[in-house]
Design an enzyme around this catalytic site. Structure first.
Site, short mmCIF file in Angstrom:
data_model
loop_
_atom_site.label_atom_id
_atom_site.label_comp_id
_atom_site.label_asym_id
_atom_site.label_seq_id
_atom_site.Cartn_x
_atom_site.Cartn_y
_atom_site.Cartn_z
N CYS A 41 14.23 10.36 -46.35
CA CYS A 41 14.17 10.60 -47.79
C CYS A 41 15.18 9.72 -48.53
O CYS A 41 14.86 9.12 -49.56
CB CYS A 41 14.44 12.08 -48.09
SG CYS A 41 14.40 12.49 -49.85
N GLY A 65 24.97 13.24 -55.94
CA GLY A 65 26.02 14.18 -55.58
C GLY A 65 26.39 14.19 -54.12
O GLY A 65 26.87 15.21 -53.62
N CYS A 139 14.26 20.61 -47.23
CA CYS A 139 13.75 21.01 -48.54
C CYS A 139 12.28 21.41 -48.51
O CYS A 139 11.86 22.30 -49.26
CB CYS A 139 13.99 19.92 -49.58
SG CYS A 139 13.03 18.40 -49.31
#
Length: 296
Positions: A41, A65, A139
């Site tokens: 990803c 982040g 996810c």
């Protein structure tokens, strides 16, 4: 974005995410490996398509982040990827595939903070996620049932086969290769005089080899698909510290180039449960040297 009063755009990258991340996840498991979809990803989505789109819109950089840092080394003329200040949250392992182009347009603003300090800053700014719990799940598999995902998304069939010991003696029947990973002990359903662990999977023979914990340790591995950050290429053996899992502490090793472009890694001390499909990442102090995908 609403709190800051800035515009927010949603990119529809679902098709690319399916082919580059989810489909590859299924394919790797089908070949008996244990992939890390976060690495794919980062390479294809976050720092691939999303960064490309941002630069096309006239942006100077992409900020994420991740707990890591980026700096430019004037002596070598190369961008460096560095560990995050919070070692417990350091995510440099997941970013080893970044290129010089990507690093040159990357900002990692949380890399200089400890997680508690960031939560305090977020709370002071009135951000909704200030106290949100950390997530460790993949996810697209929020409940962690990746076997069900492989069956429903990839149409993977769980083909039962034999559990065997290191001599090839049949110990029992397994439920299908995707149900197991190196180092696993629980859920095997095999009785023995001593604890048994998954040592390796053989997709051609559809067998899972079990053995004692001591057999999980190895000093050598081979990796392919290398990416180098602090050096242009690996032309001769180098001494590094390396780890084969994100949660692992690095260990002293020597990385040596092979004629076919792969990497041979020899550790000073044996490492436990080195798993094909995962990444081996190399460090020189605080700096990420590079890494590759473990093949054996």
């Amino acid at each position: 974005a609403a709190a800051l009063g800035i515009s927010h755009t949603v990119l529809d990258l679902r098709e690319l995410f399916q082919t580059a991340v989810m489909d590859r996840f299924v394919s790797e498991y089908a070949q008996g490996r244990t992939p890390n979809p976060c690495l794919d990803c980062n390479r294809a989505i976050k720092f691939g398509a999303m960064l490309d789109w941002a630069l096309e819109q006239g942006a100077d950089a992409l900020a994420t982040g991740h707990y890591a840092n980026v700096s430019f080394d004037s002596a070598s003329g190369r961008w460096r990827l560095l560990r995050g200040r919070d070692r417990r949250k350091d995510q440099s392992y997941f970013l080893y595939q970044l290129t010089q182009h990507q690093l040159a347009h990357l900002m990692l603003p949380v890399g200089q903070y400890e997680k508690p300090a960031l939560r305090t800053l977020a709370a002071e700014a009135g951000l909704a996620n200030a106290h949100r719990a950390d997530s460790q799940d993949i996810c697209f598999i929020p409940e962690g049932d990746y076997v069900a995902f492989l069956r429903h998304h990839g149409g993977a069939e769980l083909v039962p086969g034999d559990f065997v010991d290191q001599t090839g003696r049949v110990l029992g029947r397994h439920k299908g290769l995707p149900c197991y990973t190196a180092g696993q002990r629980k859920g095997l359903g095999v009785s023995a005089d001593a604890p048994l662990y998954v040592l390796r999977k053989d997709s051609a023979a559809n067998t899972v080899t079990l053995g004692p914990d001591s057999a999980l340790y190895t000093r050598e591995l081979t990796a392919d698909r290398p990416n180098w950050i602090s050096i242009p290429a690996l032309e001769s053996p180098i001494s590094v510290t390396a780890k084969t899992r994100h949660s692992q502490r690095e260990a002293a090793a020597v990385a040596e180039p092979l004629p076919d472009g792969r990497i041979q890694v020899v550790f000073q001390e044996p490492q436990r449960a080195v798993t094909p499909g995962q990444a081996v990442v190399f460090y020189d102090g605080e700096s990420v040297v590079g890494g590759g995908t473990i093949v054996k």
